[in-house]
Design a protein around this motif. Structure first.
Motif, PDB file in Angstrom:
ATOM      1  N   VAL A 119       0.955  -1.249   0.032  1.00 53.50           N
ATOM      2  CA  VAL A 119      -0.013  -0.172   0.041  1.00 53.50           C
ATOM      3  C   VAL A 119       0.892   1.129  -0.064  1.00 53.50           C
ATOM      4  O   VAL A 119       1.694   1.208   0.762  1.00 53.50           O
ATOM      5  CB  VAL A 119      -0.956   0.139   1.065  1.00 53.50           C
ATOM      6  N   SER A 120       0.658   2.067  -0.933  1.00 52.85           N
ATOM      7  CA  SER A 120       1.264   3.178  -1.028  1.00 52.85           C
ATOM      8  C   SER A 120       0.511   4.156  -0.264  1.00 52.85           C
ATOM      9  O   SER A 120      -0.519   4.876  -0.418  1.00 52.85           O
ATOM     10  CB  SER A 120       1.313   3.943  -2.581  1.00 52.85           C
ATOM     11  N   CYS A 121       1.002   4.804   1.012  1.00 54.20           N
ATOM     12  CA  CYS A 121       0.409   5.701   1.968  1.00 54.20           C
ATOM     13  C   CYS A 121       0.957   7.006   2.083  1.00 54.20           C
ATOM     14  O   CYS A 121       0.850   7.996   3.063  1.00 54.20           O
ATOM     15  CB  CYS A 121       0.509   5.089   3.683  1.00 54.20           C
ATOM     16  N   ASP A 122       1.946   7.510   0.988  1.00 54.31           N
ATOM     17  CA  ASP A 122       2.634   8.747   1.061  1.00 54.31           C
ATOM     18  C   ASP A 122       1.856   9.561   0.335  1.00 54.31           C
ATOM     19  O   ASP A 122       0.849   9.272  -0.271  1.00 54.31           O
ATOM     20  CB  ASP A 122       4.019   8.561   0.417  1.00 54.31           C
TER      21      ASP A 122
END
Length: 129
Positions: A122-125
């Motif tokens: 998951v890309s949480c940036d």
């Protein structure tokens, strides 16, 4: 959105739709069957509808709300057509490079090179400030 003079309403729906009524002050919704039950038109009443399976064609389900005046005289109706969309996220559960719909490894997860189960990155940036 009820018409002027309306004091009660009734709900009808097709078989593929589930309808719940939530009245102000109550914590549990009341399930609505396809019958001709009428409820008082009170502020804060919420009509919630959903579908549990995908439609076979566009606009194949419907919810109709009928409005009634004092004494039960019908005033007007409002309706909405519904199309249930099926969404599925499938994975390479045995990590062999092939996504299979019926892989037995989807229900569990094991660590390591011989492991199985989905790995989700998951890309949480923040992409944009």
């Amino acid at each position: 959105a009820a018409p002027a003079g309306a004091v009660a309403f009734g709900v009808k729906h097709t078989e593929g739709v589930s309808v719940d009524l939530l009245f102000r002050g109550r914590t549990e919704p009341e399930a609505v069957s396809g019958s001709s039950t009428r409820w008082p038109l009170d502020e804060g009443t919420v009509l919630r509808f959903s579908m549990s399976r995908a439609s076979s064609e566009v606009n194949d389900n419907k919810v109709t709300v009928s409005f009634y005046a004092e004494g039960g005289k019908p005033i007007n109706q409002a309706g909405v057509f519904l199309t249930g969309i099926g969404i599925s996220l499938d994975v390479d559960a045995d990590r062999d490079g092939v996504v299979e719909k019926n892989s037995p490894n989807k229900a569990s997860w094991a660590w390591g090179p011989e492991g199985h189960g989905a790995i989700l990155l998951v890309s949480c940036d923040k992409e944009f400030p």
